[in-house]
Write a protein that holds these residues in place. Structure first.
Motif, PDB file in Angstrom:
ATOM      1  N   ASN A  64      62.195  -7.371  31.215  1.00 58.33           N
ATOM      2  CA  ASN A  64      62.257  -6.592  29.982  1.00 58.33           C
ATOM      3  C   ASN A  64      61.430  -5.318  30.082  1.00 58.33           C
ATOM      4  OD1 ASN A  64      63.332  -6.386  27.468  1.00 58.33           O
ATOM      5  ND2 ASN A  64      62.526  -8.340  26.765  1.00 58.33           N
ATOM      6  N   LYS A  73      69.912 -11.067  25.963  1.00 53.31           N
ATOM      7  CA  LYS A  73      70.561  -9.796  25.607  1.00 53.31           C
ATOM      8  C   LYS A  73      69.657  -8.597  25.895  1.00 53.31           C
ATOM      9  CE  LYS A  73      74.232 -11.766  23.717  1.00 53.31           C
ATOM     10  NZ  LYS A  73      75.118 -12.296  24.704  1.00 53.31           N
ATOM     11  N   SER A  74      68.399  -8.685  25.489  1.00 52.83           N
ATOM     12  CA  SER A  74      67.554  -7.507  25.639  1.00 52.83           C
ATOM     13  C   SER A  74      67.277  -7.221  27.114  1.00 52.83           C
ATOM     14  CB  SER A  74      66.272  -7.699  24.811  1.00 52.83           C
ATOM     15  OG  SER A  74      65.144  -7.620  25.571  1.00 52.83           O
ATOM     16  N   LYS A 127      70.314  -5.606  28.699  1.00 53.40           N
ATOM     17  CA  LYS A 127      70.438  -4.194  28.355  1.00 53.40           C
ATOM     18  C   LYS A 127      69.534  -3.353  29.269  1.00 53.40           C
ATOM     19  CE  LYS A 127      71.156  -1.659  24.287  1.00 53.40           C
ATOM     20  NZ  LYS A 127      70.723  -0.877  23.465  1.00 53.40           N
TER      21      LYS A 127
END
Ligand code: SF4
Ligand code: SF4
Length: 479
Positions: free
Chosen positions: A168, A199-200, A203
């Motif tokens: 992340n 999801k993060s 991305k």
């Protein structure tokens, strides 16, 4: 087992940097033999300084301190996993003085040979648990002429999110590290393995992959989505999922699938070494403490007790070196350090689990990811029938802990079976370290023949296409 519904209050965003009162640096955290201390009692050290170097012709990985201070002792310690090793004790002067030579590189123009040398000198080992020195693993992958480099971002243990936090926060370092290592290995494809629910992280990875694809046009970089379940990232399960190959306990991804797998934290550390000159001296660790679960950035060697103290968990609870499923319970958290492979420490309330004889429900066999019958293997081990337990596949156990978790009779199957399996691996490692011992004057360490399996060098005169040698940018692009 579906652990996708992680604890809702996990503090995944805040990353606290720990500055412990002292560190205990084992000279052997890696797969191989211990390093020799390069400091003496009374030596003053700065963060980033090398305090342990491999003896000549041995298979080992250098050790660096993540704090500045004074060496107070050099003593033999025993780690919870049974490894006995000399360790350097350093008292923190709280000045956070960092070695002057640790400055980011202004431009990048390295050959694969340079890169492997930097990764070796930075003391980088597999941070997902196996601890093989990364430089040696790269060299072995070259020998197998691998096609694929797999980046394991599948941290699937319940509550632990240290790897996911690195993805992340530093997806660029993970992807660029993987690209640099892929070139050093000669791999043409990079496959980043991650749960479809993250999801993060996805991305962040997508953005970094797009940038890396421009800087490394010769590499094919893709993200592979996996189901969110435990266990997930073990290499034999990955071999089955990605290549439909059934791997035996002696098979390797390199040999069977022409692939080599590295943990995402390892790839991050490789890029930190290449771009920032940063040795492996600290890591992200999840402090799993119920509602107060959080990640911290801690110097390697920080006592577990200092990490637990960052949570509100009562100190009387049971403390585990590692994850609640695969970790090892410890009694002395103040004297037990985290090592390069420690991704989590865990506090669990001391509760007595009711225990009954096996009720033959079959749940352990149903859930074992290695298709063992844990109740049968356990019974054989209880009766001392080790040969029969091995024939039942007991050595295949990957210590995931699922059978103990699921057992309604409260039988700790995993502990017994995993110990049996890991004892088998120690015998195997010792047989690889077959050469005689030699006396270093201070510590007896085995001379190593692991170099046969893991050649510790990419030779500069190798016939590699010239383009494959430039790492990572032609003409020295600014980092
Ligand atoms: S700990 Fe071992 S025996 Fe138990 S479920 Fe996991 S792999 Fe199977
Ligand atoms: S889960 Fe426990 S009770 Fe059920 S078969 Fe396995 S050992 Fe026996």
């Amino acid at each position: 087992m579906d652990f996708s519904r992680r604890y809702p209050q996990v503090r995944e965003i805040l990353l606290e940097r720990i500055n412990p009162r002292r560190v205990i640096l084992p000279m052997k955290m890696h797969y191989g033999v211990p390093c020799l201390p390069t400091v003496e009692v009374g030596s003053r050290v700065k963060a980033g300084q090398c305090v342990g170097m491999p003896a000549p012709h041995t298979f080992a990985s250098p050790v660096h301190t993540g704090i500045s201070g004074t060496v107070t002792a050099i003593e033999t310690i025993k780690l919870p996993n049974g490894i006995e090793t000399p360790a350097v004790f350093i008292e923190n002067d709280m000045k956070r003085a960092v070695l002057e030579s640790i400055v980011p590189r202004k431009t990048m123009n390295l050959t694969s040979h340079d890169a492997v040398g930097i990764i070796r000198a930075a003391g980088i080992c597999g941070m997902g648990g196996e601890g093989i020195p990364t430089a040696a693993k790269i060299s072995r992958a070259r020998n197998y002429a691998v096609d694929d480099l797999l980046v394991n971002c599948l941290q699937s243990e319940p509550f632990a999110t240290s790897d996911l936090m690195i993805v992340n926060e530093h997806s660029g370092y993970v992807v660029y590290g993987a690209a640099a290592v892929a070139r050093a290995c000669g791999a043409k494809n990079i496959k980043i393995l991650i749960s479809h629910r993250r999801k993060s992280e996805l991305k962040m990875l997508e953005g970094s992959v797009e940038r890396a694809a421009r800087d490394f046009p010769d590499l094919n970089i893709e993200i592979k989505l996996f189901r969110d379940r435990f266990p997930q990232g073990y290499y034999r399960l990955v071999g089955k999922a990605l290549y439909s190959v059934d791997m035996g306990p002696n098979d390797t991804l390199e040999g069977k699938c022409k692939a080599v797998m590295f943990n995402c934290a390892t790839m991050y550390s490789c890029w930190a070494a290449l771009a920032d000159n940063m040795p492996l001296m600290e890591r992200v660790v999840t402090v799993c403490a119920g509602a107060d679960t959080h990640n911290v950035l801690a110097p390697i060697g920080t006592p577990v007790g200092e990490l637990i103290a960052t949570s509100t968990a009562p100190t009387t609870d049971k403390i585990i070196w590692g994850n609640c499923f695969t970790g090892i319970a410890i009694d002395n958290p103040e004297d037990t350090p985290i090592i390069k492979m420690t991704s989590a420490v865990t506090v669990v309330p001391k509760t007595e689990v009711p225990r009954t004889p096996c009720i033959h429900c079959g749940l352990c066999s149903e859930t074992c990811p290695m298709s063992l019958s844990p109740n049968i293997v356990y019974e054989m081990l209880v009766q001392g029938l080790t040969q029969k337990a091995a024939e039942e596949g007991g050595r295949d156990c990957i210590a995931c802990g699922t059978c103990s978790y699921i057992c309604p009779a409260g039988i700790d199957l995993a502990n017994k079976i995993a110990l049996f399996a890991s004892a088998g691996r120690v015998i195997e490692e010792n047989s690889l370290l077959h050469n005689t011992k030699f006396d270093t004057g201070k510590f007896d360490i085995g001379e190593v023949s692991l170099l046969e399996e893991y050649p510790d060098e990419v030779k500069p005169d190798e016939k590699i296409p010239k383009d494959g040698l430039i790492l990572p940018f032609k003409e020295g692009k600014p980092v």
